[in-house]
Design an enzyme around this catalytic site. Structure first.
Site, PDB file in Angstrom:
ATOM      1  N   LYS A 274       0.913  -1.128   0.097  1.00 12.83           N
ATOM      2  CA  LYS A 274      -0.064   0.040  -0.034  1.00 12.83           C
ATOM      3  C   LYS A 274       0.885   1.069   0.188  1.00 12.83           C
ATOM      4  O   LYS A 274       1.840   1.319   0.486  1.00 12.83           O
ATOM      5  CB  LYS A 274      -0.816  -0.035   1.185  1.00 12.83           C
ATOM      6  CG  LYS A 274      -1.987   1.112   1.301  1.00 12.83           C
ATOM      7  CD  LYS A 274      -2.746   0.879   2.859  1.00 12.83           C
ATOM      8  CE  LYS A 274      -3.740   1.991   2.752  1.00 12.83           C
ATOM      9  NZ  LYS A 274      -4.675   1.823   4.092  1.00 12.83           N
TER      10      LYS A 274
ATOM     11  N   SER B 131      -9.350   1.965   3.024  1.00 15.57           N
ATOM     12  CA  SER B 131      -8.335   2.876   2.248  1.00 15.57           C
ATOM     13  C   SER B 131      -7.242   1.704   1.725  1.00 15.57           C
ATOM     14  O   SER B 131      -6.648   2.446   0.863  1.00 15.57           O
ATOM     15  CB  SER B 131      -7.607   3.588   3.520  1.00 15.57           C
ATOM     16  OG  SER B 131      -6.821   2.585   4.324  1.00 15.57           O
TER      17      SER B 131
ATOM     18  N   SER C 118      -9.892  -0.580   7.272  1.00 14.07           N
ATOM     19  CA  SER C 118      -9.197  -0.470   5.945  1.00 14.07           C
ATOM     20  C   SER C 118      -8.364  -1.790   5.378  1.00 14.07           C
ATOM     21  O   SER C 118      -7.893  -1.627   3.979  1.00 14.07           O
ATOM     22  CB  SER C 118      -8.139   0.693   6.018  1.00 14.07           C
ATOM     23  OG  SER C 118      -8.884   1.763   6.293  1.00 14.07           O
TER      24      SER C 118
END
Length: 526
Positions: free
Chosen positions: A106, A186, A210
């Site tokens: 990420k 997210s 997330s």
């Protein structure tokens, strides 16, 4: 918005080499860690060919074709790193189950050779000089860092009206099952990319939902570990009392292998002081009959929010019983309707403090939250075309971590969610774990109005809130489909209970085999 990304030149330059590898051509779709390791061990595949295959798939699916827009940047040294690991293998040295396996990170995790931006154009030139300890562990385990994934900008903590999966730097990520649906959470880019087999496994981060939400809506296994099982150093933060990284994978075994490589203490992160003592060989602890004899409690208060999720829960309960689990239904978990206000207070205070610390120690040019707010206002056309920065502004107005309002909220949150919440329920009924529905199917992406996550009782937060605030582990597992969209169920337990939760999740997965690969449908037609 489809920004011009610097990795396209690198990617296109790599494509001619892809056709030069017919001897080791291999369809990587849905391939897992153990299968890939077996092929590399038998000489039918090497890490370079595997990395090329994923690059080709990224070019075909992420940037062309369905255009998932899940990858924000590629590692320019990925093929070089893969070649070095192939030389090690030929010399007889294999580091472990991740040796030569391509992984996506990420884009809020420091990794040398790539920007770490949290999706913001303000940090597009923030190029770390060292890897986050988590990334260093993955490299030491033999993983190939393939690239960085798009995310909800600032891990979805810039505005309460945001569209999940959108960032100023990366644009809008799409759900690979139905393209006009949202990837959620997210860690949106990691979820979509791993569901579409753009890498073997991926890393997300979670403060509250997330990892779990995008994993659920992308038909993946997602693990939100115990707070402190792995380092947060070098990760752009929201709130240190809840933040953690975690694995996202297409199978429990792959997620378990990744978790084992990531776990461990870090002297720069005080929360991890007990991590080494709690590390396990998580893969060795998986059993096909992992449900047999387990006592699992159903948290009915976390159901009733979405009918498709409820149907998945009922089917899961039937599976648990059929596989020999002892199901206690219902189990009351106290305090579910008292946590929301405390959580937001904690996050606003900690975000200002923690982000300032990261910016101070990084190569980022804005060094404070106030400076970032000013930067966004000056670049509003690029950064705020759809939603503003109301959470930034509230956090900037918060006091310091010695403020009584913050300290009271933190103490209340930890006590109610952990000892008086999850732990009390587990002890009262002698349970190994709790089960609840994850989320319903993915909602349509709506940049104008933001996310449309269906909720029931407005006083109760999402299914991820309780373990997030307690700092306890939770695992979401695919549980089926509705109208072509994945739904999942979630198992949660007390601190350091990852081995038990993963054994339960594996037993459930092996009994159901609920996951199916995405087919990139444009929309759902009634």
């Amino acid at each position: 918005m489809r920004p011009i990304l610097p990795f396209l030149t690198f990617l296109l330059a790599s494509l001619p080499a892809l056709a030069a590898q017919p001897k080791q051509a291999f369809d990587v779709s849905e391939a897992g860690v153990s299968e890939l390791q077996a092929r590399m061990r038998d000489g039918k595949l090497d890490s370079q060919a595997l990395t090329r295959a994923y690059l080709q798939r990224i070019a075909r699916i992420d940037r062309a074709g369905p255009r998932l827009n899940s990858i924000i940047e590629l590692n320019p040294d990925a093929l070089k790193e893969a070649a070095a690991l192939d030389r090690e293998r030929r010399a007889g040295h294999v580091r472990g189950p991740l040796h030569g396996i391509p992984i996506l990170l990420k884009d809020n995790i420091d990794a040398v050779g790539m920007a770490n931006s949290a999706g913001s154009l303000a940090l597009a030139d923030n190029r770390p000089s060292t890897d986050a300890p988590l990334v260093a562990k993955l490299r030491a385990a033999g993983a190939v860092i393939l690239g960085k994934t798009n995310l909800s900008e600032w891990a979805n903590f810039r505005s309460a009206h945001a569209s999940s999966g959108w960032s100023g730097r990366g644009g809008q990520t799409r759900n690979p099952y139905v393209l006009d649906r949202n990837p959620c959470g997210s860690s949106a880019g990691t979820g979509s990319a791993i569901a579409a087999s753009l890498a073997t496994v991926g890393i997300g981060t979670e403060t509250d939902g997330s990892i779990l939400c995008p994993a659920s809506m992308a038909g993946l296994v997602g693990i939100k570990p115990t707070l402190g099982l792995m380092s947060r150093t070098g990760i752009i933060p929201i709130a240190h009392s809840q933040d953690t990284a975690g694995p996202m994978a297409r199978s429990v075994a792959d997620a378990a292998a990744l978790l084992g490589a990531m776990a461990g203490s870090d002297p720069r992160d005080a929360a991890t002081k007990e991590a080494d003592a709690h590390r396990h060989d998580y893969v060795a602890g998986l059993h096909a009959d992992g449900l047999k004899g387990k006592r699992i409690g159903v948290v009915r208060k976390l159901a009733g929010m979405e009918p498709n999720a409820d149907h998945a829960l009922e089917a899961a309960i039937a599976t648990l019983r059929a596989q020999g689990a002892i199901v206690i239904d219902p189990v009351d978990v106290a305090n579910l309707d008292t946590l929301g206000e405390a959580e937001m207070t904690i996050m606003l205070y900690e975000f200002k403090h923690d982000l300032t610390a990261y910016l101070r120690d990084s190569n980022a040019k804005p060094k404070t939250l106030a400076a970032l707010i000013d930067w966004n206002n000056a670049h509003a056309k690029q950064e705020m075309p759809w939603f503003g920065q109301d959470l930034f502004e509230k956090a900037n107005a918060a006091g310091g971590l010695d403020d009584r309002k913050y300290l009271d909220a933190l103490a209340k949150a930890k006590r109610l969610s952990g000892p008086e919440g999850i732990d009390a329920a587990l002890v009262k009924h002698h349970l190994d774990a709790l089960i609840a529905p994850s989320w319903g199917p993915a909602f349509p992406t709506d940049p104008v109005l933001g996310d449309h996550i269906v909720s029931g009782d407005p006083t109760i937060g999402g299914v991820s809130q309780l373990p997030a605030m307690a700092g306890y582990p939770s695992v979401t597992v695919p549980a089926g489909f509705t109208h072509g969209l994945p739904v999942g169920v979630m198992f949660l337990g007390t601190a350091w209970s990852e081995p038990v939760l993963l054994d339960i999740a594996y037993g459930y997965e092996q009994a159901t085999h609920a996951r199916k690969a995405p087919t990139f449908i444009p929309t759902i037609v009634p």
